[in-house]
Structures are given as structure tokens and as C-alpha cells.
Design a protein around this motif. Structure first.
Motif, PDB file in Angstrom:
ATOM      1  N   PHE A   1      -3.193   6.748  -3.779  1.00  0.00           N
ATOM      2  CA  PHE A   1      -3.970   5.363  -4.029  1.00  0.00           C
ATOM      3  C   PHE A   1      -3.668   5.141  -5.372  1.00  0.00           C
ATOM      4  CE2 PHE A   1      -8.131   3.314  -5.480  1.00  0.00           C
ATOM      5  CZ  PHE A   1      -7.566   2.113  -4.687  1.00  0.00           C
TER       6      PHE A   1
ATOM      7  N   GLU B   1      -6.365  -1.526   6.911  1.00  0.00           N
ATOM      8  CA  GLU B   1      -6.598  -0.561   5.632  1.00  0.00           C
ATOM      9  C   GLU B   1      -6.228   0.635   5.822  1.00  0.00           C
ATOM     10  OE1 GLU B   1      -7.993  -2.188   3.234  1.00  0.00           O
ATOM     11  OE2 GLU B   1      -8.707  -3.747   4.174  1.00  0.00           O
ATOM     12  N   THR B   2      -6.061   1.426   4.562  1.00  0.00           N
ATOM     13  CA  THR B   2      -5.264   2.519   4.623  1.00  0.00           C
ATOM     14  C   THR B   2      -6.391   3.598   4.424  1.00  0.00           C
ATOM     15  OG1 THR B   2      -3.706   1.825   3.181  1.00  0.00           O
ATOM     16  CG2 THR B   2      -3.968   4.356   3.032  1.00  0.00           C
ATOM     17  N   VAL B   3      -6.273   4.472   5.379  1.00  0.00           N
ATOM     18  CA  VAL B   3      -7.322   5.622   5.707  1.00  0.00           C
ATOM     19  C   VAL B   3      -6.644   7.048   5.575  1.00  0.00           C
ATOM     20  CG1 VAL B   3      -8.855   6.562   7.502  1.00  0.00           C
ATOM     21  CG2 VAL B   3      -8.529   4.246   7.324  1.00  0.00           C
ATOM     22  N   HIS B   4      -7.134   8.040   4.738  1.00  0.00           N
ATOM     23  CA  HIS B   4      -6.481   9.261   4.634  1.00  0.00           C
ATOM     24  C   HIS B   4      -7.586  10.135   5.244  1.00  0.00           C
ATOM     25  CE1 HIS B   4      -3.440   8.090   1.632  1.00  0.00           C
ATOM     26  NE2 HIS B   4      -4.237   7.247   1.131  1.00  0.00           N
TER      27      HIS B   4
ATOM     28  N   ALA C   1      -4.175  12.399  -1.346  1.00  0.00           N
ATOM     29  CA  ALA C   1      -4.782  11.066  -1.028  1.00  0.00           C
ATOM     30  C   ALA C   1      -5.240  10.145  -2.299  1.00  0.00           C
ATOM     31  CB  ALA C   1      -5.987  11.247  -0.205  1.00  0.00           C
TER      32      ALA C   1
ATOM     33  N   ARG D   1      -9.534   4.116  11.449  1.00  0.00           N
ATOM     34  CA  ARG D   1      -8.520   3.260  11.181  1.00  0.00           C
ATOM     35  C   ARG D   1      -8.862   2.054  12.441  1.00  0.00           C
ATOM     36  NH1 ARG D   1      -5.765   8.225  11.180  1.00  0.00           N
ATOM     37  NH2 ARG D   1      -4.856   8.794   9.091  1.00  0.00           N
TER      38      ARG D   1
ATOM     39  N   THR E   1      -0.150   3.271  -5.630  1.00  0.00           N
ATOM     40  CA  THR E   1      -0.386   1.730  -5.315  1.00  0.00           C
ATOM     41  C   THR E   1      -0.997   0.889  -6.315  1.00  0.00           C
ATOM     42  OG1 THR E   1      -2.629   1.771  -4.255  1.00  0.00           O
ATOM     43  CG2 THR E   1      -0.582   2.447  -2.966  1.00  0.00           C
TER      44      THR E   1
ATOM     45  N   VAL F   1      -9.143   1.662  -0.738  1.00  0.00           N
ATOM     46  CA  VAL F   1      -8.817   2.911   0.389  1.00  0.00           C
ATOM     47  C   VAL F   1      -9.925   3.546   0.860  1.00  0.00           C
ATOM     48  CG1 VAL F   1      -8.478   4.693  -1.475  1.00  0.00           C
ATOM     49  CG2 VAL F   1      -6.958   4.527   0.647  1.00  0.00           C
TER      50      VAL F   1
ATOM     51  N   ILE G   1     -12.671   3.400  -3.799  1.00  0.00           N
ATOM     52  CA  ILE G   1     -12.632   4.443  -2.540  1.00  0.00           C
ATOM     53  C   ILE G   1     -13.899   4.399  -1.855  1.00  0.00           C
ATOM     54  CG2 ILE G   1     -12.267   6.692  -2.075  1.00  0.00           C
ATOM     55  CD1 ILE G   1     -10.524   7.202  -4.675  1.00  0.00           C
TER      56      ILE G   1
END
Length: 163
Positions: free
Chosen positions: A156, A136-139, A152, A130, A159, A113, A85
Motif C-alpha cells: 500500500f 478495490e485491492t484486498v489483502h 500488505a 473482493r 502505491t 486499501v 486502510i
């Protein structure tokens, strides 16, 4: 990945909110800190450690220090990680340290992530992160008040388990 256990390492620049992120998930987390010239209070000098259960998975979180001089600590904590992370301060955006960490993690081909932290503050721009990290995944989260932190992490972990 060990059956039923995940080691997730939390990276980010100095003062991005890594310790707060882990503490929001595990209020009993451990923190090794010292006073610093760079901040008004204490800062992580070794690592943070938290653990929690996400579904059938025991999740072990290791938070790394954000100063460049602690590269050796990040390398040690990275061994055997199942996922990474990267916490980014959404009020300041992606900086050189974040890009450095991202490059290292991509080279290791570790699932990762982004957590856009401090989204409860004026000037927070998670969409900038973003744009800076396409694909890429952004929370968006607020580690300080716990907003979206657990959701969040759960997303993750899902996944990682699906891999």
C-alpha cells in the motif's frame, strides 16, 4: 503528502482487528481504550498510534474506534491523511459500518486499501470481500499472528509513494 512522511488512518467496524493490525506493525504502539458493554474486554475509545519506517517513508498509523458514536473521532483523525486502510473481519464480511466508512472515504477521494483480517480462522472468506468491493485491492492478513501484515502495508505504501 509531506516529504518522507505518510499519515495513514486505519478504519473498520467494531472488533475487526484495527488495534491488532497496528500492534502487529509496531509492538510499541499506543492504545487508548476503555471497558465496553459490547465486548468482553477493552475497546478503543479514542485512537491507536503506531509508527514505523517503510523504505524512505516514516509511516504514522492512526487507528480509529469502530463504534458509530465515535464518528467525530474518525473525522478529526482523517484530517490530512495520505491514505486509508479499511480492516474487515473476513469471518463476518462487509457490514453496514464498513460500507458507510467506504462511502465516506470514496467521497474524500483518498487512496484506500482493504485488509481482510482473521484469515487464519475457520470461516474466513477474503474472496467475499473482493466480490463485495469490486475494483478495490484486498489483502488477506492475520493481525493476530502477523501473517502478511507487513507485506500488505508495504504494498500500500508503494502505491502512495508512486502517486
Amino acid at each position: 503528502m509531506a516529504e518522507g512522511r505518510l499519515k495513514i488512518v486505519v478504519f473498520g467496524s467494531f472488533n475487526a482487528g484495527k488495534s491488532s493490525f497496528i500492534q502487529a506493525l509496531d509492538p510499541r504502539s499506543r492504545h487508548i481504550e476503555a471497558t465496553s458493554k459490547e465486548s468482553e474486554g477493552a475497546t478503543t475509545v479514542a485512537f491507536d498510534f503506531g509508527r514505523l519506517q517503510v523504505g524512505d517513508q516514516a509511516v504514522y498509523l492512526f487507528g480509529t474506534p469502530g463504534q458509530e458514536r465515535f464518528e467525530f473521532v474518525r473525522q478529526i483523525l482523517s484530517r490530512g491523511m495520505d491514505g486509508a486502510i479499511i480492516v474487515v473481519d473476513a469471518t463476518t464480511g462487509v457490514d453496514a459500518m464498513t460500507r458507510h466508512l467506504y462511502g465516506q472515504l470514496k467521497a474524500l477521494e483518498v487512496p484506500l486499501v482493504f485488509m481482510a483480517n482473521k484469515c487464519d480462522r475457520p470461516g474466513a472468506e477474503p474472496d467475499t470481500i473482493r466480490r463485495d468491493m469490486p475494483g478495490e485491492t484486498v489483502h488477506p492478513i492475520s493481525a493476530q499472528n502477523g501473517e502478511n501484515v507487513r507485506a500488505a502495508l508495504d504494498a500500500f505504501v508503494a502505491t502512495l509513494v508512486a502517486r
